[in-house]
Each structure stands twice: as C-alpha cells, then as structure tokens.
Write an enzyme that holds these catalytic residues in place. Structure first.
Site, PDB file in Angstrom:
ATOM      1  N   GLY A 184       9.823 -37.245  64.877  1.00  0.00           N
ATOM      2  CA  GLY A 184      10.271 -38.568  65.309  1.00  0.00           C
ATOM      3  C   GLY A 184      11.536 -38.668  66.132  1.00  0.00           C
ATOM      4  O   GLY A 184      12.199 -39.702  66.121  1.00  0.00           O
ATOM      5  N   ASN A 211      14.423 -32.251  70.276  1.00  0.00           N
ATOM      6  CA  ASN A 211      15.391 -32.786  71.225  1.00  0.00           C
ATOM      7  C   ASN A 211      16.409 -33.705  70.559  1.00  0.00           C
ATOM      8  O   ASN A 211      16.190 -34.226  69.481  1.00  0.00           O
ATOM      9  CB  ASN A 211      14.660 -33.580  72.316  1.00  0.00           C
ATOM     10  CG  ASN A 211      13.891 -34.768  71.737  1.00  0.00           C
ATOM     11  OD1 ASN A 211      12.828 -34.586  71.177  1.00  0.00           O
ATOM     12  ND2 ASN A 211      14.434 -35.971  71.868  1.00  0.00           N
ATOM     13  N   ASP A 215      14.088 -33.370  76.949  1.00  0.00           N
ATOM     14  CA  ASP A 215      13.118 -33.365  75.850  1.00  0.00           C
ATOM     15  C   ASP A 215      12.529 -31.973  75.630  1.00  0.00           C
ATOM     16  O   ASP A 215      11.360 -31.838  75.284  1.00  0.00           O
ATOM     17  CB  ASP A 215      11.996 -34.390  76.094  1.00  0.00           C
ATOM     18  CG  ASP A 215      11.118 -34.584  74.864  1.00  0.00           C
ATOM     19  OD1 ASP A 215      11.652 -34.519  73.745  1.00  0.00           O
ATOM     20  OD2 ASP A 215       9.893 -34.766  75.019  1.00  0.00           O
ATOM     21  N   VAL A 252     -10.014 -44.446  69.249  1.00  0.00           N
ATOM     22  CA  VAL A 252      -8.562 -44.359  69.127  1.00  0.00           C
ATOM     23  C   VAL A 252      -7.924 -45.690  69.441  1.00  0.00           C
ATOM     24  O   VAL A 252      -8.250 -46.318  70.442  1.00  0.00           O
ATOM     25  CB  VAL A 252      -8.005 -43.279  70.079  1.00  0.00           C
ATOM     26  CG1 VAL A 252      -6.489 -43.299  70.092  1.00  0.00           C
ATOM     27  CG2 VAL A 252      -8.508 -41.910  69.673  1.00  0.00           C
ATOM     28  N   ASN A 301       3.320 -26.350  74.276  1.00  0.00           N
ATOM     29  CA  ASN A 301       3.630 -27.350  73.264  1.00  0.00           C
ATOM     30  C   ASN A 301       3.233 -26.802  71.896  1.00  0.00           C
ATOM     31  O   ASN A 301       3.610 -25.692  71.539  1.00  0.00           O
ATOM     32  CB  ASN A 301       2.934 -28.658  73.657  1.00  0.00           C
ATOM     33  CG  ASN A 301       3.540 -29.868  73.005  1.00  0.00           C
ATOM     34  OD1 ASN A 301       3.463 -30.020  71.800  1.00  0.00           O
ATOM     35  ND2 ASN A 301       4.148 -30.752  73.775  1.00  0.00           N
ATOM     36  N   LYS A 344       8.952 -24.968  75.301  1.00  0.00           N
ATOM     37  CA  LYS A 344       8.625 -26.081  76.193  1.00  0.00           C
ATOM     38  C   LYS A 344       9.318 -25.949  77.541  1.00  0.00           C
ATOM     39  O   LYS A 344       8.792 -26.359  78.570  1.00  0.00           O
ATOM     40  CB  LYS A 344       9.147 -27.374  75.543  1.00  0.00           C
ATOM     41  CG  LYS A 344       8.110 -28.369  75.086  1.00  0.00           C
ATOM     42  CD  LYS A 344       8.878 -29.614  74.630  1.00  0.00           C
ATOM     43  CE  LYS A 344       7.992 -30.779  74.369  1.00  0.00           C
ATOM     44  NZ  LYS A 344       8.775 -32.004  74.074  1.00  0.00           N
ATOM     45  N   GLU A 362      -5.717 -31.850  64.932  1.00  0.00           N
ATOM     46  CA  GLU A 362      -4.872 -30.729  65.350  1.00  0.00           C
ATOM     47  C   GLU A 362      -4.727 -29.654  64.273  1.00  0.00           C
ATOM     48  O   GLU A 362      -4.092 -28.633  64.498  1.00  0.00           O
ATOM     49  CB  GLU A 362      -3.480 -31.242  65.744  1.00  0.00           C
ATOM     50  CG  GLU A 362      -3.512 -32.158  66.960  1.00  0.00           C
ATOM     51  CD  GLU A 362      -2.137 -32.549  67.474  1.00  0.00           C
ATOM     52  OE1 GLU A 362      -1.124 -32.266  66.793  1.00  0.00           O
ATOM     53  OE2 GLU A 362      -2.073 -33.148  68.559  1.00  0.00           O
ATOM     54  N   THR A 368      14.543 -33.223  65.312  1.00  0.00           N
ATOM     55  CA  THR A 368      13.486 -33.194  64.297  1.00  0.00           C
ATOM     56  C   THR A 368      12.765 -31.852  64.295  1.00  0.00           C
ATOM     57  O   THR A 368      12.828 -31.079  65.258  1.00  0.00           O
ATOM     58  CB  THR A 368      12.468 -34.329  64.510  1.00  0.00           C
ATOM     59  OG1 THR A 368      12.064 -34.338  65.866  1.00  0.00           O
ATOM     60  CG2 THR A 368      13.077 -35.662  64.127  1.00  0.00           C
TER      61      THR A 368
HETATM   62 CA    CA Z   1      10.616 -34.697  71.705  1.00  0.00          CA
END
Ligand code: CA
Length: 646
Positions: A191, A269, A314, A568, A402, A341, A78, A249
């Site tokens: 997190g 969130n 969220d 992965v 996002n 979001k 990313e 966070t």
């Molecule tokens: Ca979240």
C-alpha cells in the site's frame, strides 16, 4: 485381517496423520521436487525443480489431467499454489483458500474469509490479488487482503487461529505470500501509494501471537525510536514526512539463508513519489527501496542495501530475491540476486550486503549505470523531474521486472526473467497536490489514475529523455520478453518474445526446461540452455495468470497453473476500458499487463493502452489447470460462460 495387520494399518494411518511440516522439512524443501512446500519452492526462492520426468524430449506430450473452478474471480490469480501429501492448496484473488486432491482434481475443502469487498476495494491500490500461502506443521497459513492472517487445519480447512496484521481502515492490505522461518510466519504489508508506514511482522506459527515487527521507515519523531535501525533511518528523512506515512511497504520478495540465519526482505517506494512533495530533496530515506537482512529470531537489522536511494520513480525493490553460490572472478560467493524494477540485475554478497555487480537487463534511461564499487546508481540529471518539467524515463513504475517469478537453473547457470523490455513513463510532480488522508497520494500527474481526480496534464516543458543503456529489444519486440540472464558475466544469453513483468512467471527444471506462463494465458516450454521453443499451449484463461509449479506424485510429474480473472470491477472506480494514463506512458508495457490495472501487483501501471476490463460477457472464470504427460482432458475453452460476481 490379523491383529498385527490391524495394528500396522492403524499405525500407518496414525503416522500419516502425524506427518507434519517442520523446520527441517522447510530447510530441505524442493530437494526432491516431490512437493511444493513454500512460495519459491525452497528458501533460496530459485524455483528450480530437480524433476526430469518431463523433459525436452517429451514435453510435447503434455496434456491436461484435470481442471478446477477456483471461483468467480474479480481480479488476477497471482498465487503460487502449495502441494503437500497429495493435496494442492491454492488461494484466490479474494483470499478464498481451497484444497484439491492432486490425483483426481476433486475439492477436499474450501474456506472463504468473507472479505467485505465493498468496504475493502477502495483501499486496494493495484489489483485485488493474493500471491500465496504458507505451510507449517499441519496448518495452512493464509493472508487475507483485508489484513488478517488465518491458520487453517490442512485436513479440514477449519480455522485454528487468526491474527490481525493490519486494518484496511489504515490503508494497508495484504497481497504477498507469507514465509515460515523457524516456526514464525513472516509477512509484510502492501500500500505505499497510500499514506502508510511500511513494516513486516513475525507471528508464532502455532499460536498466531506476534513475535516482532520491523518498520521499514521511521515514525513520529516525538515518540521514542522502536530500535537502533529507526534511529539511524530518521537521520535520512526531513521535516514532517511521517505525516504522509513514508511508504516502504513489503509486498513480495523474501528469502532465507538458514546457515547464516539471515532473513532477506525487499521494501517498496517512498510516498508520495516525488521528492519535492515529500520535501526530501537529496535525502536517502532509509529503508525504502532497499533489501534488508534481519535476524529472524529477533527482527533486528543485520545489514541493509539501499538499491535506489531517494527514489522518485516508484522503483519498489520488493522483487524476488534468489540465493545462490556462484564463482565470480575466481571467487566463491554466497550471493543474493534481484532483477529490480529499476532495470538493473543486482548481485550482492548475502552475508555482508556488499555490492558485487549490477548491469541493466532491460532498457534503462533514468541512470547511466551503477558505481562499480558501491552499486549506487549514477542518476541522470534529467531524471529529476518536478512541477515545472516532465520527462519520459525507462523503466516506468510497472518496472522492468515486477512480481512475476523468475527462476534460476544451477545446471545452465541462467536466470529466466519475465521482463518488460522497454517499459517507460512520463513523470511530473502534481502542481495541485494536496495531501488527502485515506486516499492514494502518489503526487504525480497522470490521466485518470488514482482515487483523486487527476490533475490535468499541464503545459510544462518536456525534457529530452536521457540516452538508453541496456539491451535494445529487437524490432517489434518492445513488449514483454523472457530473458535468460547469466548472473556471473551479467550478460543476456537469449531472449524470447512474450510475457513480461506482470502476470504469469516461470519454473525451471532438471529436465532442461523453462516453463513460462505468459500473461495472455499461454503456457510455453523452452529448453533451458538454448531457449528452443518446445511447446506452446493457449490455456484459454487469457489473463490474470499466476506462475507455473511442478511436483511429483505416484511417480507422475505434474504442472499446475491458475489463471482467469472473472468479471472485474475496476478498483479505481473508473469505467471499463478507461484510459488510465495511457497518453503518459510511452506505450511500453503493452501486452504485458494483465487485463487493466486490476491485473497488476502493486504500483503498477498506472497506465496505458490496457485492454478493457473483463465484464460478465467476456470474462473467463478462474481455473486451476493441472497438466501431465499424455493428459487427455480437453482444455476448458476460452469463452467459458461467466456468471456475475458476488
Ligand atoms: Ca509502488
């Protein structure tokens, strides 16, 4: 060589070695387009390059100059690479840092933080990822997913200092790119699906010493407040919330106005997601889902704008913030813009934090709109779910937008947003919720997602979904799209299918181009004004894509992008191809999600219809690809043989 010549040569060599990136360089970053010195190209974070060598007339001649194998992967690539002084600096999903000669594609050095992958993996909520680096003086500043900040010598890759931001044992990880403001490294933690108290920090870039910390939510009320901001925030929380961490966070967006000396930071969130499980009904819960402006010298709060008070969906508000000066209703405004979001495009005054305007850029059902004066969401009553009822809402937790970078082109006045046009999710509080220390504690019902055995979907009544507002995607285009948005009129100008909120991203240029990387591995070029498609290349990486960057060296404009996941291991402990809540998900984000939830940023996409996680047989090993006009190298083809992960 004459003595004078020798002196001159030595002087030039010394001068080159002595070249360092200082505060003035960062304030001017991106102005020539020659280098890419900071995550968003400049402090405005607009990813607008003034380069026009590659333009609408010749982009069809774009070809590969070189490729570089970045490592075995195990997650999405990313990161936005940085380019300085002929060298490209990148970081992989497991935080391995590398330096590559732009002229040749040859590796200069590589540094592996040797993260204890087995120990850290269970603490990673949403993908083993890293979004980038920072550059200051002659140091590369690299966050590692296990909580360290490393300063490496840009010339050699040797560690100069190390700081400890947090510990995975405390349920934090680092996934965002640090920024440098006035000699300080600014970084936040990921997190909020775990029981954590969000914060962001400033470290002296020369020494690694921590200068200040700003908690985004209050802590144990039996202890003194850290600052006035925490005293104020505590009044917006109830009971023993702090035992569950609180959340908030800081895992992606930051921007800096040097003139106003304001650092802008987006927060995530609250945790757990449902307010009934947080025991916070009706409470705003500052400063979650907010944009906070702090003085970067002191970390003292100057203003805040809570985008989603009392969030239960969220709707992290950490997305990229772009600073621009716009004429709105006849008035020159210094604005901060965010494609949240939650589906709304926000334009706010970046000096005062005052709301200017906001309109949906994707399908939205959780709210009827925003209050014209305050910007507060007018939430639909049905959107308040509980243990006894569930409701499908748009956007879902993956968000209408996002982390994938958008970009703003001042020549067209348009923002190019990689968006999930019709993301949705069915929310219900978990009737069997039990707080579990050290685990994910989202507190909602979904199938198979999370660290705890999910509660089975219970037969509670499904409330009808509220009516949708926002642009209705054309038939057959309910997946991801690139939306060209006019932030002055708050209207869509054009949209093209492909892409979405998770993976890839955009850069826009003075060559009237938007270059978009789509999560499925394609690099696409559009004209910035009209959206005419001018080029489409399947890079062969086919997933785990990062955003494109562009820069100029020796008179040649380059475009670079990383991608590929490699094999992965599912961080959620489930098997490959497991249906992570797909039944719950209204099918929305499909096609925009990089392989599995491992392709996601934070929060994401508990869910659905995701393609099987790549294994050793079908994974494309991650690569960095660099393109140039008339580049003649063959693309490393899809299906490159993969080796097992370390
Ligand atoms: Ca979240």
């Amino acid at each position: 060589m004459s003595l004078a010549g020798a002196f001159l040569t030595a002087w030039i060599a010394a001068g080159q070695q002595a070249r360092r990136i200082g505060d003035a360089d960062l304030r001017n970053a991106g102005k020539t387009g020659g280098e890419w010195l900071t995550y968003g190209l400049n402090y405005n974070e607009n990813r607008f390059s003034p380069l026009d060598q590659i333009n609408t007339g010749n982009i069809s001649r774009l070809g590969l100059a070189w490729s570089y194998d970045v490592g075995p992967g195990g997650g999405s690539q990313e990161a936005t690479p940085l380019v300085w002084d002929g060298t490209l600096y990148g970081i992989t999903n497991w935080s391995v840092v590398f330096a590559v000669d732009v002229r040749t594609g040859k590796e200069k050095w590589r540094w592996d933080p040797e993260v204890n992958q087995t120990a850290v993996r269970p603490k990673i909520c949403c993908g083993i990822v890293n979004r980038g680096l920072a550059l200051y003086e002659s140091l590369i500043i690299a966050p590692t997913i296990d909580g360290r900040l490393e300063a490496l010598d840009a010339g050699t890759g040797k560690v100069v200092w190390e700081a400890r931001v947090e510990y995975p044992q405390d349920n934090y990880t680092l996934t965002m790119a640090p920024r440098i403001v006035k000699g300080k490294v600014i970084i936040g933690v990921s997190g909020s699906e775990y029981p954590v108290r969000g914060f962001f920090d400033a470290y002296d870039a020369q020494t690694g010493r921590r200068a200040w910390r700003f908690y985004t939510v209050p802590g144990d009320p039996s202890k003194p407040f850290e600052n006035e901001a925490m005293r104020k925030a505590a009044a917006t929380w109830e009971s023993d919330f702090w035992k569950l961490g609180g959340g908030g966070t800081v895992w992606d967006g930051m921007a800096y106005d040097a003139e106003a000396n304001l650092l802008y930071v987006g927060t995530g969130n609250a945790g757990p997601w449902p307010e009934d499980l947080r025991k916070q009904t009706g409470k705003a819960n500052l400063y979650v889902c907010s944009i906070v402006a702090v003085n970067p010298d002191t970390g003292v709060l100057q203003w805040y704008y809570q985008v989603v008070p009392a969030d239960v969906w969220d709707y992290d508000s950490v997305q990229q913030m772009i600073l621009a000066d716009l004429t709105i209703r006849g008035r020159q405004r210094k604005v901060l813009m965010q494609a949240n979001k939650d589906g709304f495009y926000y334009v706010i005054d970046r000096i005062s934090g005052e709301f200017i305007s906001g309109q949906p850029f994707a399908e939205v059902t959780w709210a009827k709109g925003l209050d014209e004066k305050t910007g507060l969401p007018i939430v639909n009553q049905e959107a308040h779910y509980g243990k006894d009822s569930k409701v499908t809402l748009a956007p879902g937790p993956g968000g209408a937008h996002n982390w994938s970078p958008m970009s703003f082109n001042p020549n067209t006045g348009l923002v190019y947003i990689p968006t999930a046009s019709a993301s949705s999710f069915t929310f219900q509080s978990d009737p069997n919720f039990n707080y579990r220390p050290g685990r994910m504690n989202m507190g909602i019902v979904f199938g198979g997602f999370g660290q705890q055995p999910a509660s089975p979907a219970t037969s509670v009544p499904t409330r009808p979904s509220p009516p949708a507002i926002g642009p209705t995607p054309p038939e057959g285009q309910r997946g991801g799209a690139l939306v060209a948005w006019d932030p002055v009129t708050q209207k869509e100008r054009w949209r093209r299918p492909g892409g979405g909120s998770i993976g890839g991203g955009t850069v826009t240029t003075a060559g009237n181009l938007v270059l978009q990387v789509v999560p499925d591995g394609r690099l696409i070029a559009y004209s910035a004004d009209k959206g005419d498609k001018l080029l489409e290349v399947q890079t062969g990486l086919r997933g785990g894509m990062g955003p494109p960057i562009t820069y100029l060296l020796d008179g040649k404009q380059y475009v670079s992008v990383m991608g590929g996941t490699g094999p992965v291991t599912n961080p959620f402990g489930g098997g490959a191809g497991e249906n992570r809540g797909g039944a719950n998900r209204g099918g929305a984000n499909t096609g925009t999600t990089a392989p599995g939830t491992a392709g996601a940023a934070e929060p994401n996409t508990p869910g659905g219809n995701a393609p099987p996680l790549p294994n050793a047989n079908n994974a494309v090993l991650p690569k960095l690809l660099t393109f140039v006009l008339d580049g003649k190298e063959p693309l490393p083809v899809a299906g490159t043989p993969a080796t097992p992960p370390r």
